[in-house]
Write an enzyme that holds these catalytic residues in place. Structure first.
Site, PDB file in Angstrom:
ATOM      1  N   ASN A  38       0.829  -1.214   0.000  1.00 39.41           N
ATOM      2  CA  ASN A  38       0.000   0.000   0.000  1.00 39.41           C
ATOM      3  C   ASN A  38       0.862   1.262   0.000  1.00 39.41           C
ATOM      4  OD1 ASN A  38      -2.603   1.144  -0.076  1.00 39.41           O
ATOM      5  ND2 ASN A  38      -2.503   1.627   2.111  1.00 39.41           N
ATOM      6  N   LYS A  87      -5.544  -1.812   6.704  1.00 38.94           N
ATOM      7  CA  LYS A  87      -6.251  -0.855   7.563  1.00 38.94           C
ATOM      8  C   LYS A  87      -7.645  -0.429   7.092  1.00 38.94           C
ATOM      9  CE  LYS A  87      -4.473   3.308   5.398  1.00 38.94           C
ATOM     10  NZ  LYS A  87      -4.018   4.673   5.526  1.00 38.94           N
ATOM     11  N   SER A 127      -5.433   1.904  17.626  1.00 38.93           N
ATOM     12  CA  SER A 127      -6.418   2.819  17.039  1.00 38.93           C
ATOM     13  C   SER A 127      -7.527   3.106  18.034  1.00 38.93           C
ATOM     14  CB  SER A 127      -7.002   2.141  15.796  1.00 38.93           C
ATOM     15  OG  SER A 127      -8.210   2.740  15.439  1.00 38.93           O
ATOM     16  N   THR A 129     -10.376   2.848  17.406  1.00 42.07           N
ATOM     17  CA  THR A 129     -11.454   1.885  17.140  1.00 42.07           C
ATOM     18  C   THR A 129     -11.605   0.887  18.293  1.00 42.07           C
ATOM     19  OG1 THR A 129     -12.409   0.471  15.430  1.00 42.07           O
ATOM     20  CG2 THR A 129     -10.068   0.184  15.825  1.00 42.07           C
ATOM     21  N   TYR A 151     -10.950  -5.583  11.303  1.00 37.73           N
ATOM     22  CA  TYR A 151      -9.810  -4.669  11.484  1.00 37.73           C
ATOM     23  C   TYR A 151      -9.681  -4.289  12.961  1.00 37.73           C
ATOM     24  CZ  TYR A 151      -7.172  -0.327  11.650  1.00 37.73           C
ATOM     25  OH  TYR A 151      -6.265   0.647  12.002  1.00 37.73           O
ATOM     26  N   LYS A 155      -6.603  -5.021  16.010  1.00 34.87           N
ATOM     27  CA  LYS A 155      -5.937  -4.045  16.888  1.00 34.87           C
ATOM     28  C   LYS A 155      -6.081  -4.484  18.347  1.00 34.87           C
ATOM     29  CE  LYS A 155      -4.340  -1.464  13.727  1.00 34.87           C
ATOM     30  NZ  LYS A 155      -2.903  -1.565  13.460  1.00 34.87           N
ATOM     31  N   PHE A 180      -6.154   8.665  16.880  1.00 32.54           N
ATOM     32  CA  PHE A 180      -7.502   9.092  16.503  1.00 32.54           C
ATOM     33  C   PHE A 180      -7.501   9.299  14.977  1.00 32.54           C
ATOM     34  CE2 PHE A 180     -10.176   8.940  20.203  1.00 32.54           C
ATOM     35  CZ  PHE A 180      -9.242   8.410  21.089  1.00 32.54           C
ATOM     36  N   ASN A 181      -7.930  10.394  14.426  1.00 36.81           N
ATOM     37  CA  ASN A 181      -8.020  10.472  12.952  1.00 36.81           C
ATOM     38  C   ASN A 181      -6.835  11.229  12.357  1.00 36.81           C
ATOM     39  OD1 ASN A 181     -10.764   9.847  13.950  1.00 36.81           O
ATOM     40  ND2 ASN A 181     -11.270   9.926  11.776  1.00 36.81           N
ATOM     41  N   ARG A 233     -15.164  13.980  14.804  1.00 37.24           N
ATOM     42  CA  ARG A 233     -13.962  13.172  15.008  1.00 37.24           C
ATOM     43  C   ARG A 233     -12.828  14.056  15.520  1.00 37.24           C
ATOM     44  NH1 ARG A 233     -17.373  10.116  14.374  1.00 37.24           N
ATOM     45  NH2 ARG A 233     -17.542   8.279  13.033  1.00 37.24           N
TER      46      ARG A 233
HETATM   47  P1  NAD Z   1      -0.552   2.655   5.245  1.00 32.27           P
HETATM   48  O1  NAD Z   1      -1.327   1.615   4.539  1.00 32.27           O
HETATM   49  O2  NAD Z   1      -0.263   3.936   4.547  1.00 32.27           O
HETATM   50  O3  NAD Z   1       0.862   2.048   5.741  1.00 32.27           O
HETATM   51  C1  NAD Z   1       0.998   0.695   6.101  1.00 32.27           C
HETATM   52  C2  NAD Z   1       2.232   0.170   5.381  1.00 32.27           C
HETATM   53  O4  NAD Z   1       2.386  -1.219   5.729  1.00 32.27           O
HETATM   54  C3  NAD Z   1       2.119   0.225   3.873  1.00 32.27           C
HETATM   55  O5  NAD Z   1       3.264   0.864   3.352  1.00 32.27           O
HETATM   56  C4  NAD Z   1       2.049  -1.240   3.421  1.00 32.27           C
HETATM   57  O6  NAD Z   1       2.693  -1.442   2.179  1.00 32.27           O
HETATM   58  C5  NAD Z   1       2.750  -1.938   4.569  1.00 32.27           C
HETATM   59  N1  NAD Z   1       2.339  -3.330   4.789  1.00 32.27           N
HETATM   60  C6  NAD Z   1       1.076  -3.833   4.847  1.00 32.27           C
HETATM   61  N2  NAD Z   1       1.102  -5.149   5.096  1.00 32.27           N
HETATM   62  C7  NAD Z   1       2.422  -5.485   5.203  1.00 32.27           C
HETATM   63  C8  NAD Z   1       3.095  -6.696   5.443  1.00 32.27           C
HETATM   64  N3  NAD Z   1       2.428  -7.850   5.598  1.00 32.27           N
HETATM   65  N4  NAD Z   1       4.446  -6.696   5.489  1.00 32.27           N
HETATM   66  C9  NAD Z   1       5.143  -5.550   5.312  1.00 32.27           C
HETATM   67  N5  NAD Z   1       4.544  -4.355   5.072  1.00 32.27           N
HETATM   68  C10 NAD Z   1       3.213  -4.331   5.016  1.00 32.27           C
HETATM   69  O7  NAD Z   1      -1.284   2.919   6.632  1.00 32.27           O
HETATM   70  P2  NAD Z   1      -1.098   4.089   7.698  1.00 32.27           P
HETATM   71  O8  NAD Z   1      -2.274   4.986   7.601  1.00 32.27           O
HETATM   72  O9  NAD Z   1       0.261   4.649   7.607  1.00 32.27           O
HETATM   73  O10 NAD Z   1      -1.269   3.243   9.031  1.00 32.27           O
HETATM   74  C11 NAD Z   1      -0.143   2.726   9.730  1.00 32.27           C
HETATM   75  C12 NAD Z   1      -0.636   1.924  10.914  1.00 32.27           C
HETATM   76  O11 NAD Z   1      -1.441   2.759  11.757  1.00 32.27           O
HETATM   77  C13 NAD Z   1      -1.518   0.735  10.535  1.00 32.27           C
HETATM   78  O12 NAD Z   1      -1.223  -0.338  11.408  1.00 32.27           O
HETATM   79  C14 NAD Z   1      -2.919   1.244  10.792  1.00 32.27           C
HETATM   80  O13 NAD Z   1      -3.820   0.202  11.112  1.00 32.27           O
HETATM   81  C15 NAD Z   1      -2.694   2.146  11.995  1.00 32.27           C
HETATM   82  N6  NAD Z   1      -3.715   3.195  12.123  1.00 32.27           N
HETATM   83  C16 NAD Z   1      -3.963   4.011  11.060  1.00 32.27           C
HETATM   84  C17 NAD Z   1      -4.963   4.974  11.160  1.00 32.27           C
HETATM   85  C18 NAD Z   1      -5.290   5.851   9.968  1.00 32.27           C
HETATM   86  O14 NAD Z   1      -6.390   6.411   9.929  1.00 32.27           O
HETATM   87  N7  NAD Z   1      -4.403   6.027   9.011  1.00 32.27           N
HETATM   88  C19 NAD Z   1      -5.680   5.118  12.358  1.00 32.27           C
HETATM   89  C20 NAD Z   1      -5.377   4.283  13.438  1.00 32.27           C
HETATM   90  C21 NAD Z   1      -4.384   3.314  13.309  1.00 32.27           C
HETATM   91  N1  UDP Z   2     -17.494  10.853   6.319  1.00 33.66           N
HETATM   92  C1  UDP Z   2     -18.352  11.457   5.412  1.00 33.66           C
HETATM   93  N2  UDP Z   2     -18.145  11.233   4.086  1.00 33.66           N
HETATM   94  C2  UDP Z   2     -17.112  10.475   3.613  1.00 33.66           C
HETATM   95  C3  UDP Z   2     -16.244   9.868   4.555  1.00 33.66           C
HETATM   96  C4  UDP Z   2     -16.472  10.073   5.902  1.00 33.66           C
HETATM   97  O1  UDP Z   2     -19.287  12.159   5.800  1.00 33.66           O
HETATM   98  O2  UDP Z   2     -16.963  10.314   2.387  1.00 33.66           O
HETATM   99  C5  UDP Z   2     -17.697  11.114   7.771  1.00 33.66           C
HETATM  100  C6  UDP Z   2     -17.863   9.876   8.625  1.00 33.66           C
HETATM  101  O3  UDP Z   2     -19.239   9.536   8.734  1.00 33.66           O
HETATM  102  C7  UDP Z   2     -17.264  10.337   9.971  1.00 33.66           C
HETATM  103  C8  UDP Z   2     -16.165  11.304   9.545  1.00 33.66           C
HETATM  104  O4  UDP Z   2     -16.500  11.736   8.213  1.00 33.66           O
HETATM  105  O5  UDP Z   2     -18.219  11.065  10.723  1.00 33.66           O
HETATM  106  C9  UDP Z   2     -14.766  10.685   9.528  1.00 33.66           C
HETATM  107  O6  UDP Z   2     -14.830   9.488   8.759  1.00 33.66           O
HETATM  108  P1  UDP Z   2     -13.496   8.735   8.310  1.00 33.66           P
HETATM  109  O7  UDP Z   2     -13.907   7.577   7.449  1.00 33.66           O
HETATM  110  O8  UDP Z   2     -12.541   9.718   7.734  1.00 33.66           O
HETATM  111  O9  UDP Z   2     -12.883   8.244   9.701  1.00 33.66           O
HETATM  112  P2  UDP Z   2     -13.478   7.239  10.804  1.00 33.66           P
HETATM  113  O10 UDP Z   2     -14.879   6.893  10.462  1.00 33.66           O
HETATM  114  O11 UDP Z   2     -12.563   6.092  10.759  1.00 33.66           O
HETATM  115  O12 UDP Z   2     -13.413   7.991  12.090  1.00 33.66           O
END
Ligand code: NAD
Ligand code: UDP
Length: 346
Positions: A38, A87, A127, A129, A151, A155, A180-181, A233
């Site tokens: 990704n 994710k 997360s 979540t 998912y 976590k 968070f977000n 959020r």
């Molecule tokens: P992202 O997808 O941009 O980064 C994840 C990376 O992991 C990618 O580069 C992907 O190629 C790599 N990857 C996936 N599976 C793999 C595997 N099996 N082996 C090696 N590499 C692998 O995601 P992100 O937004 O940077 O999120 C990073 C972490 O934070 C994730 O664990 C995600 O669940 C967590 N997180 C993200 C959010 C968010 O909203 N972005 C929120 C809460 C938690």
């Molecule tokens: N949301 C929205 N339109 C979209 C995507 C998200 O209105 O196309 C809203 C969603 O209902 C939430 C907020 O935006 O209230 C954040 O959503 P997101 O998917 O970014 O994060 P998460 O739901 O994981 O907190």
């Protein structure tokens, strides 16, 4: 920060790339291990341009035990930050097995390789979540945890695995950082979130509408019990989040020095403590890009909660963590990155 060598799994991804840049800036060495499922290899060079030093990059999968043991043989790591994983909530409901395989089987292989190599300092990407659908905001780390999709379960299960590991072997020091977000991008505009296909999340979706790649924003419900009826959020700038990881590494090291051993597993929220509605995000994005973003109100998205935001007190107390950036910065920096990415065919 004292100079450390840090393994960053998933380090070419969104949060990992910004964290690698912050670590390099602070004088640490960063080794990225990513299977590029990704993210793109070009990120490595753009991190180098930001940090004026190149992270090491090893292409590999956390499910590949042989690749992990070769990695730990090749480097003497002080700590691991574990971002790698899948994710997308909706995709995890449709295809649970790859989610459990990547996020659980892969993580187990990583923890085993760490233990074998004697590296027992870890930050895990958790997360908000894990607070599930039953708690009242603001979310506090001690609240009961639950999940509503595969998912979220991955976590929660990782948190439990790491608590069990720390209980069984007190030489482990683990921070379970509950994000968070995340939003925003590096101020240079060189790195940012680069989702495959049509984004699910509000911020990258709004960016594509601003760029003219998508027609309009769909507001998922305006009949919530929130000030303007739309979902609320806690949006945290990715550079604040990245800095939170550097602070957590220092905190884990200081605790280990103080106790003369590991420090167990500690869950810490990384959020601003402030809620922002969908309509407020749209207004901030319009101000950032100087355009009106077409938006229509549609039905609620199944599984969405009205409002989620952090109690940010523990991060302040333990890590000295305060956020610097607000939603205006988040939207302005996404917009800068969106334009750079479009101009450079990223
Ligand atoms: P992202 O997808 O941009 O980064 C994840 C990376 O992991 C990618 O580069 C992907 O190629 C790599 N990857 C996936 N599976 C793999 C595997 N099996 N082996 C090696 N590499 C692998 O995601 P992100 O937004 O940077 O999120 C990073 C972490 O934070 C994730 O664990 C995600 O669940 C967590 N997180 C993200 C959010 C968010 O909203 N972005 C929120 C809460 C938690
Ligand atoms: N949301 C929205 N339109 C979209 C995507 C998200 O209105 O196309 C809203 C969603 O209902 C939430 C907020 O935006 O209230 C954040 O959503 P997101 O998917 O970014 O994060 P998460 O739901 O994981 O907190």
């Amino acid at each position: 920060m004292s100079k450390k060598k840090v393994l960053v799994t998933g380090g070419t991804g969104f949060i990992g790339s910004h964290t690698a840049a912050v670590l390099l800036d602070q004088g640490c060495d960063a080794v990225i291990f990513d299977n590029l499922s990704n993210s793109k290899i070009g990120v490595v060079d753009r991190i180098r341009r930001i940090a004026a030093r190149r992270p090491d990059f090893a292409m590999g999968d956390i499910r590949d035990k042989a690749a992990l043991s070769a990695l730990f043989r090749a480097h003497d790591f002080d700590a691991v930050i574990h971002f790698a994983g899948l994710k997308a909530v909706g995709e995890s409901v449709a295809k649970p097995l790859p989610y459990y395989e990547n996020n659980i089987t892969g993580s187990l292989a990583l923890y085993e390789a760490m233990g074998n190599a004697g590296v027992r300092t870890l930050i895990f990407s958790s997360s908000a979540t894990v607070y599930g659908p039953v708690n009242h905001v603001p979310y506090l780390e001690g609240m009961p945890l639950s999940a509503t999709n595969p998912y979220g379960w991955t976590k929660l299960m990782n948190e439990q695995i790491l608590r069990d590991l720390c209980a069984a072997d007190p030489s482990w020091s683990v921070a379970l950082l509950r994000y968070f977000n995340p939003g925003g991008a590096h101020r240079s505009g060189l790195i940012g979130e680069d989702p495959n296909g049509i984004p699910n999340n509000l911020l990258p979706y709004a960016a594509k509408v601003a760029a003219g790649e998508l027609e309009r924003i769909h507001i998922f419900g305006d009949d919530y019990d929130t000030p303007d009826g739309t979902g609320v959020r806690d949006y945290i700038h990715v550079m604040d989040l990245a800095r939170g990881h550097a602070l957590a590494l220092d905190w884990l090291a200081a605790k280990r020095r103080g106790a003369g051993a590991g420090s167990g597993a500690t869950a810490i929220n990384l959020g601003t403590g402030k809620g922002t509605s969908v309509r407020e995000i749209i207004a901030a994005f319009e101000a950032a890009c100087g355009k009106t973003l077409p938006a229509v109100v549609g039905p609620r998205r199944p599984g969405d909660l009205a409002a989620t935001y952090a109690d940010a007190g523990l991060a302040r107390e333990l890590l000295g963590f305060e956020t610097e950036y607000g939603i205006e910065d988040i939207c302005a920096d996404i917009w800068k990155w969106q334009q750079y990415a479009a101009e450079n065919g990223i």
